[in-house]
Scaffold this motif. Structure first.
Motif, PDB file in Angstrom:
ATOM      1  N   ILE A  52      58.041 -70.925 -26.444  1.00  0.00           N
ATOM      2  CA  ILE A  52      58.213 -71.011 -24.984  1.00  0.00           C
ATOM      3  C   ILE A  52      58.076 -72.473 -24.563  1.00  0.00           C
ATOM      4  CG2 ILE A  52      57.470 -68.684 -24.340  1.00  0.00           C
ATOM      5  CD1 ILE A  52      54.660 -69.700 -23.933  1.00  0.00           C
ATOM      6  N   ARG A  53      58.687 -72.793 -23.419  1.00  0.00           N
ATOM      7  CA  ARG A  53      58.503 -74.129 -22.846  1.00  0.00           C
ATOM      8  C   ARG A  53      57.596 -73.998 -21.639  1.00  0.00           C
ATOM      9  NH1 ARG A  53      63.227 -77.058 -20.505  1.00  0.00           N
ATOM     10  NH2 ARG A  53      62.227 -79.023 -21.013  1.00  0.00           N
ATOM     11  N   HIS A  54      56.661 -74.904 -21.516  1.00  0.00           N
ATOM     12  CA  HIS A  54      55.847 -74.958 -20.308  1.00  0.00           C
ATOM     13  C   HIS A  54      55.149 -76.300 -20.285  1.00  0.00           C
ATOM     14  CE1 HIS A  54      51.912 -74.150 -22.399  1.00  0.00           C
ATOM     15  NE2 HIS A  54      52.765 -73.692 -23.300  1.00  0.00           N
ATOM     16  N   CYS A  61      57.287 -79.323 -13.035  1.00  0.00           N
ATOM     17  CA  CYS A  61      57.980 -79.938 -14.175  1.00  0.00           C
ATOM     18  C   CYS A  61      59.318 -79.263 -14.448  1.00  0.00           C
ATOM     19  CB  CYS A  61      57.110 -79.895 -15.425  1.00  0.00           C
ATOM     20  SG  CYS A  61      56.916 -78.255 -16.146  1.00  0.00           S
ATOM     21  N   GLY A  62      59.417 -77.967 -14.150  1.00  0.00           N
ATOM     22  CA  GLY A  62      60.681 -77.265 -14.336  1.00  0.00           C
ATOM     23  C   GLY A  62      60.948 -76.787 -15.753  1.00  0.00           C
ATOM     24  N   THR A  63      59.944 -76.802 -16.636  1.00  0.00           N
ATOM     25  CA  THR A  63      60.233 -76.450 -18.028  1.00  0.00           C
ATOM     26  C   THR A  63      60.217 -74.942 -18.297  1.00  0.00           C
ATOM     27  OG1 THR A  63      57.929 -76.676 -18.697  1.00  0.00           O
ATOM     28  CG2 THR A  63      59.341 -78.607 -18.982  1.00  0.00           C
ATOM     29  N   CYS A  64      59.519 -74.159 -17.483  1.00  0.00           N
ATOM     30  CA  CYS A  64      59.339 -72.741 -17.843  1.00  0.00           C
ATOM     31  C   CYS A  64      60.362 -71.840 -17.168  1.00  0.00           C
ATOM     32  CB  CYS A  64      57.913 -72.283 -17.580  1.00  0.00           C
ATOM     33  SG  CYS A  64      57.492 -72.231 -15.830  1.00  0.00           S
ATOM     34  N   GLY A  65      61.552 -72.381 -16.900  1.00  0.00           N
ATOM     35  CA  GLY A  65      62.619 -71.549 -16.354  1.00  0.00           C
ATOM     36  C   GLY A  65      63.052 -70.497 -17.369  1.00  0.00           C
ATOM     37  N   MET A  66      63.192 -69.273 -16.918  1.00  0.00           N
ATOM     38  CA  MET A  66      63.675 -68.186 -17.787  1.00  0.00           C
ATOM     39  C   MET A  66      64.155 -67.052 -16.892  1.00  0.00           C
ATOM     40  SD  MET A  66      59.978 -66.946 -19.313  1.00  0.00           S
ATOM     41  CE  MET A  66      59.495 -68.589 -19.871  1.00  0.00           C
TER      42      MET A  66
ATOM     43  N   GLY B  35      53.969 -76.859 -29.467  1.00  0.00           N
ATOM     44  CA  GLY B  35      54.826 -76.222 -28.464  1.00  0.00           C
ATOM     45  C   GLY B  35      55.840 -77.211 -27.928  1.00  0.00           C
ATOM     46  N   GLU B  36      56.138 -77.118 -26.643  1.00  0.00           N
ATOM     47  CA  GLU B  36      56.963 -78.130 -25.983  1.00  0.00           C
ATOM     48  C   GLU B  36      56.095 -79.368 -25.799  1.00  0.00           C
ATOM     49  OE1 GLU B  36      59.352 -79.800 -25.363  1.00  0.00           O
ATOM     50  OE2 GLU B  36      60.475 -79.071 -23.635  1.00  0.00           O
ATOM     51  N   VAL B  37      56.710 -80.564 -25.785  1.00  0.00           N
ATOM     52  CA  VAL B  37      55.902 -81.760 -25.548  1.00  0.00           C
ATOM     53  C   VAL B  37      55.226 -81.645 -24.177  1.00  0.00           C
ATOM     54  CG1 VAL B  37      57.238 -83.259 -27.080  1.00  0.00           C
ATOM     55  CG2 VAL B  37      57.919 -83.034 -24.675  1.00  0.00           C
ATOM     56  N   THR B  38      54.055 -82.199 -24.052  1.00  0.00           N
ATOM     57  CA  THR B  38      53.200 -82.198 -22.849  1.00  0.00           C
ATOM     58  C   THR B  38      52.740 -80.806 -22.406  1.00  0.00           C
ATOM     59  OG1 THR B  38      54.866 -82.025 -21.059  1.00  0.00           O
ATOM     60  CG2 THR B  38      54.473 -84.225 -21.966  1.00  0.00           C
ATOM     61  N   SER B  39      52.808 -79.812 -23.316  1.00  0.00           N
ATOM     62  CA  SER B  39      52.456 -78.447 -22.877  1.00  0.00           C
ATOM     63  C   SER B  39      50.962 -78.155 -22.970  1.00  0.00           C
ATOM     64  CB  SER B  39      53.228 -77.418 -23.701  1.00  0.00           C
ATOM     65  OG  SER B  39      52.885 -77.508 -25.071  1.00  0.00           O
TER      66      SER B  39
END
Lengths: 238, 387
Positions: A52-54, A61-66, B35-39
Motif C-alpha cells: 500500500i502507499r501512504h 500528500c495524496g499517496t493513499c488514493g484507491m 513500504g512507500e518512501v516517507t510512509s
C-alpha cells in the motif's frame, strides 16, 4: 468506543502473476477507524506482503488514493463504518499501470502533470484583512492539488483516450493562468488547446466529485475553455 | 563514481537526505524501504520548518541545528515552503514569565526574533486569542512533509542512487562480525534476493532498534508517538506556537487549506502499533483553542499518530525529556564492522544528519570527499516520479 468486525475484500497482484485475485480479511474497527488504518492492521497482523502507499495520514500528500467500494477516495480520510457496507472492497486506482496490490505507477501521471509547470506555492486567499508580517513578502500557501490521481482514475475520457491530458494537468494549467508566478502562459494555453486537451472533456465531472482537495478540476477545465475563447476573440486582458 | 556500495535502510527524511549526500560524493547507493518512501514517520509530521525557537531554552543543541538547517533548506529547496514566519504567543501571565528565558535562548542559538505588542500580533493574526499579551516573530515556516524528502530522493536518483520502495530487509549478510549486505524481499513480486554492501546504514527511524538487532547490535531508540489533528481551513497564516516550554497541543501549523494542531507525546515499544487516543484528540482541540479560540469548533479532517525516533533512555515516560538532536553510531565501537546507525533528529535537520553520517561512511571507506549538500539546489519533487 464500540468495536465491530468488518470484512475487507482486497485486490491482490504481484509482478509475474498471470491474473489478479481478491483476498478476504476480517478486521476489528471502531467508529474512528479509517480504511488506511484497517489496511495497515491487515499488513501488520495478517499479511505482511500487502503493498500500500501512504504517508501523511491527513489528506495532504495524496499517496493513499484507491477505490473503495468502487469509488475513488483517499484511504486516510475514509471512515470504515460510515461506508455502511458489511464488506468493504478495496482496489487500486484505474488509468495507471499497476505495480502491485493497491499501488499503481504514478510516473505517467507526473509526466503529464509536470508539463503544466505549476509552482508549488501560491498566494494565500485566507485572512485577506490580516497584515503581513515584516520580512514576509505576502501570505503564501501550498497549491490545493495534492497530486493524488483520483480525478484521473475516475475520468471516463482518460479511460477511452490515452492521449487525453486529463483533469489534473488541465486544472494545474488553469491555476498557472490564474497566477502565472513567472511561468509563460501562452505555450501552456497552446498545449491544452487541442483535441486531446481541454476540448476533449465530456463534462462528466467525476473528477470534481472525487477530488478530496477543493480543486474542482471540471470547473477549471471549463474556465480554460472560456479563456481560450476570450483570447480567440481578442478579449483577453493578457 | 567510486566502486564502493552503500545500502541505506529506510526511505524517510534521513535516508533520503543521506542517499542524496552519498550520491553527490560519488558513492554508489541503494536505498531500501519496507513500504512507500516517507510512509513511516517522516510523512506524518506537522510540516513545521523549525526556526529552532521551540527548543531554544531546554535543548539548545537541537535549536542551533534547526536554525542553521532552516537557512540552508531555504537555499537548496526554493519553492518548497510556506514562508509566513511564526509567532510565539504569550496568553497567560505564566507564559509571559517565560519570555526572558525564551529571548535569551533564541539569542544564544542565533535565532532572529522580533517582539510584537498585543495589538501588532492581532493585526497579523486576527484569530488569536484576544487575551494575548505579546508575541515573538521567528523564522518558522511550513514544509510538505513528503515532498521535501522527495526532492532529496529525486536528486539522489538523478545522481545514480537506486531507490527501492516496498523492499523489506529480512536479515543481514555477515562474515564473522562484519556486515556485508542485506537479504531483502521485494513485496511487489514476492522475490527474495541479496544486496551486497561495503557499508550498511540503518536509517529506520523508530524501527532502528529492530533493524540493529538483526546485526546483533543494541541501539537506544525510544519510539515516542504524538497525536496530530488536521482541521479544515486556515485560521492563521503564520505558524502559531505557545510561548512556554514544549508541551501538548502548543502549535498550530497552517498548511495548504488545513491547520494542523500538534502534538501529544508518550512512549511505546512497537512503532507499528500506534493508537490515536480519543482524549489526545480532545486535548489538541482544547489546547489549540487556547491560542486560537475558533479552533474549538473547527471541522476535523483527520487525526493520526506518528512515532518520533528519539535517542532513548529506557526510563523515559513521555518522550518530552529526550533531546530532539541526532546521533550517528559507528557500530565498530561495539565490534561490528560495516554497519552505521543514524537516528534521532527531525525533518528540519535531516540534511545535517545525512552530512554527519556520510562523513562517517566515507571515513570508514578510507576516502576523503567533502559534503556538497549545503549548496546543491534540489530537483523538484515531481522528478522523483518522472526519471
Amino acid at each position: 468506543m464500540s468495536e465491530q468486525k468488518v470484512t475487507f475484500r482486497v485486490f491482490r497482484y504481484k509482478q509475474g502473476d498471470t491474473a489478479p485475485h481478491y483476498d478476504t480479511f476480517t478486521v476489528t474497527v471502531n467508529e474512528r477507524t479509517t480504511v488506511l488504518e484497517a489496511l495497515q492492521a491487515i499488513r501488520r497482523d495478517q499479511d505482511g506482503t500487502l503493498v500500500i502507499r501512504h504517508s501523511c495520514h491527513h489528506a495532504s500528500c495524496g499517496t493513499c488514493g484507491m477505490r473503495v467500494n468502487g469509488k475513488e477516495v483517499l484511504a486516510c480520510v475514509t471512515n470504515v463504518l460510515e461506508l455502511g457496507t458489511p464488506t468493504v472492497t478495496v482496489e487500486p486506482l484505474q488509468n495507471a499501470p499497476l505495480i502491485s496490490d493497491l499501488v499503481v505507477d504514478m510516473g505517467p501521471f507526473y509526466e503529464t502533470f509536470s508539463q503544466a509547470h505549476l509552482p508549488f506555492v501560491r498566494r494565500s486567499e485566507y485572512l485577506p484583512d490580516a497584515e503581513v508580517a515584516e520580512g514576509v513578502p505576502f501570505h503564501m500557501r501550498f497549491e490545493s492539488c495534492i497530486e493524488c490521481g483520483l480525478c484521473v482514475s475516475a475520468c471516463p475520457v482518460v479511460a477511452s483516450d490515452a492521449e487525453y491530458l486529463g483533469p489534473a494537468a488541465l486544472a494545474a494549467v488553469w491555476r498557472v493562468v490564474q497566477e502565472p508566478r513567472g511561468t509563460e502562459v501562452p505555450p501552456l494555453l497552446d498545449w491544452v488547446n487541442s483535441e486531446h486537451g481541454c476540448w476533449r472533456c465530456h463534462v462528466a465531472l467525476e473528477c470534481s466529485e472525487v477530488c478530496p482537495s477543493n480543486v474542482d478540476p471540471g470547473g477549471n477545465i471549463m474556465a480554460l475553455r472560456q479563456e481560450l475563447v476570450r483570447r480567440a476573440l481578442g478579449l483577453s486582458h493578457g | 563514481m567510486s566502486s564502493y556500495h552503500v545500502v541505506i535502510i529506510g526511505g524517510g527524511a534521513t535516508g533520503s537526505a543521506l542517499a542524496h549526500d552519498l550520491a553527490l560524493r560519488g558513492i554508489r547507493v541503494t536505498l531500501v524501504e519496507r513500504g512507500e518512501v516517507t510512509s513511516g514517520t517522516t510523512g506524518r509530521h506537522h510540516g513545521l520548518l523549525h526556526s529552532g525557537a521551540r527548543y531554544a531554552v531546554k535543548d539548545q543543541e537541537s535549536a542551533k541545528e534547526c536554525i542553521q538547517e532552516n537557512m540552508i533548506l531555504r537555499k537548496i529547496a526554493p519553492g518548497s515552503f510556506e514562508l509566513n514566519d511564526g509567532l510565539f504567543v504569550a496568553i497567560t501571565e505564566e507564559d509571559l514569565a517565560y519570555y526572558d528565558d525564551f529571548m535569551e535562548g533564541c539569542a544564544v542559538c542565533g535565532i532572529p526574533t522580533r517582539t510584537l505588542s498585543r495589538e501588532e500580533a492581532l493585526r497579523l493574526e486576527p484569530n488569536l486569542n484576544p487575551e494575548v499579551k505579546l508575541a515573538v516573530q521567528v523564522p518558522d515556516g511550513t514544509m510538505d512533509a513528503m515532498r521535501l524528502p522527495l526532492r532529496f530522493l529525486a536528486t539522489a536518483k538523478h545522481n545514480g542512487a537506486v531507490i527501492k520502495p516496498y523492499t523489506e530487509v529480512l536479515s543481514f549478510l555477515m562474515e564473522g562480525q562484519t556486515v556485508t549486505g542485506v537479504h531483502v524481499r521485494d513485496h511487489t513480486s514476492g522475490k527474495e534476493y541479496d544486496i551486497g554492501a561495503d557499508i550498511v546504514v540503518n536509517a529506520a527511524g523508530p524501527w532502528a532498534e529492530k533493524i540493529a538487532r538483526m546485526a546483533g547490535v543494541d541501539v537506544p531508540v525510544q519510539p515516542s508517538p504524538g497525536v496530530l489533528v488536521a482541521v479544515w481551513g486556515r485560521y492563521n497564516n503564520m505558524v502559531i506556537n505557545r510561548l512556554h516550554r514544549s508541551g501538548d497541543g502548543d502549535i498550530v501549523v497552517p498548511q495548504r487549506e488545513l491547520s494542523i494542531i500538534g502534538t501529544s507525546s508518550w512512549v511505546v515499544d512497537d512503532p507499528d502499533k500506534l493508537d490515536v487516543p480519543e482524549e489526545h484528540i480532545r486535548l489538541m482541540y482544547e489546547k489549540g483553542a487556547e491560542m486560537i479560540p475558533a479552533l474549538k469548533h473547527a471541522k476535523m479532517r483527520a487525526a493520526w499518530s506518528a512515532a518520533r525516533p528519539l535517542i532513548g533512555s529506557r526510563g523515559a515516560t513521555t518522550g518530552r525529556e529526550l533531546s530532539r538532536t541526532f546521533k550517528c553510531f559507528d557500530h565498530a565501537d561495539e565490534g561490528v564492522e560495516g554497519f552505521v546507525t543514524i537516528t534521532g533528529g527531525k525533518a528540519t535537520t535531516a540534511r545535517a544528519m545525512a552530512e554527519t553520517t556520510a562523513d562517517v561512511v566515507v571515513r570508514k571507506l578510507g576516502l576523503d570527499i567533502p559534503c556538497r549538500t549545503r549548496e546543491v539546489v534540489l530537483l523538484p519533487h515531481t522528478a522523483y516520479y518522472t526519471q
